[in-house]
Design an enzyme around this catalytic site. Sequence first.
Site, short mmCIF file in Angstrom:
data_model
loop_
_atom_site.label_atom_id
_atom_site.label_comp_id
_atom_site.label_asym_id
_atom_site.label_seq_id
_atom_site.Cartn_x
_atom_site.Cartn_y
_atom_site.Cartn_z
CG HIS A 35 -2.44 -5.65 -56.71
ND1 HIS A 35 -1.96 -5.95 -57.82
CD2 HIS A 35 -2.15 -5.77 -55.53
CE1 HIS A 35 -1.66 -7.16 -57.19
NE2 HIS A 35 -1.81 -7.24 -55.35
CD GLU A 48 -5.05 -10.61 -57.00
OE1 GLU A 48 -5.97 -11.11 -56.41
OE2 GLU A 48 -4.18 -10.46 -58.32
CE LYS A 99 -7.92 -12.23 -59.13
NZ LYS A 99 -6.75 -12.67 -60.41
CG ASN A 100 -10.74 -12.94 -54.02
OD1 ASN A 100 -9.91 -14.02 -54.51
ND2 ASN A 100 -10.17 -12.53 -52.92
#
Length: 477
Positions: free
Chosen positions: A337, A341, A344-345
Amino acid sequence: MSQWKISEALRQQIYKYAKLPQTGVSLRQMVQFGPRPNQGTLFHASYFAVHELPIRLSHRVRELENLPHGLSEEPSIKLVRDWYAISFEELMAVKEPNLTEEMKEILLKDRKDEFGWEKSPADHERRRAAKRRKEFIFEDDGIVIDRRNKDSALEKDDSASIIEVEDTKSHEESEFEKPIGLKTYFQRCPNDIVYPKEVIDYNINVTKVLTKIKRRHDATVSTLATGVQNWKQKQNHKYLNSPINQFLDRFYMSRIGIRMLIGQTIALNQQAQRNMQNDDYVGIICLHCNIKEIIEDAVDAARFACEEHFNTMEVPKVQLYCPSDLTFRYVPGHLVHMLFETLKNSLRATIEHHSKLNPGVPLDDIEYPPIKIIVAKGDEDITIKISDEGGGIPRSAIPLVWTYFYTSAEKQIKEDDMLDVTNNYRAPFMGLGVGLPHSRLYARYFSGDLKLISMEGYGTDVYLHLNRLSSSSEPLQ
């Protein structure tokens, strides 16, 4: 579910439980079960979950009903509150197992009063004497239960005695009560006996209830986010104020703990029921978590999501520098997780920054600089550094990235955007504004951290620190 409405009797029971202290569990305690726990040991885990989760859920229901400035009246906030109240009600409805005195003796030994079963007059006298002396009872991992009198503690402090509540319950309230006492998640039980059907059935029933509850709460993060975003727009707030951010930190951290306890209990029971034991896993905890393999999984998932979102086959490549044999004890789902995240950024920032540097050039024709991931092993931490050349973040905006719903995405996420073709919840690629602060909570849950250093005009470095010691208890909210 839309027709369900919380009753006043249920609300009173929830508020009563919200006065009880929560009991933390450490990662080390969770792995004591080993890959092959017996049904007696699993019984303790199931029993702990059924009696601990209502307390944790009740704290959140009370907080959701008492948010400032009308936030509690938002439909999405009420929906989340109802999910928690329904789950509380379902856990309270779980029937206690009807065990023989012999089996109680085997399971509980000298610990009967912890589970609320019938106590002898001598037990009651010892409890009254302990209450008079205001003794403290110490349990695993430093858990303390304070036996204070009702007038000084019960109505004033969330740390009021569990035993006090048990002693003073009224006849009218008794129909809602479950026996509550000192609780530990792990309790060693004999391996050389055959456990009765009642113990096995109880474990199976608890697993079914917890599985249903876990699925119900899948969309809690995004649903709560939708409610707060709508409220923020109505209030014309550009950014959330400190109390609301603090509430979200508390709520989301509590949710991580609830999901961890539910997920671990389900996994332990399912592995035993289906004979799926794996020497590398205790529930959802991997004893030898291979960092390189998990990072590669997160990279593949993040790049695929990026390709779908931008409708391109050319997204930035990722260079990984990590020892192939680096392992430690952790929850792979948490690590995936956090990595997903942050990656992705980095991917989005790199694509958007370099598309601005190459105006008019199709995304598939731009040559992106790679994202670099470096992993280092220390005595206390394993640190993962993710470096991108996505243009960085203005210095004035650095504090805002740790606040909720700060996002540079132009499109606001709607509820329909978070459902797939089968009407199941799926996380949006961007625009929700909870990714970084939520990932930091995952890191801090087991005493790690997530930090960020940015060079505006160039790129950003994210440092994910993971605690190797495995001894810290949950940060209960």
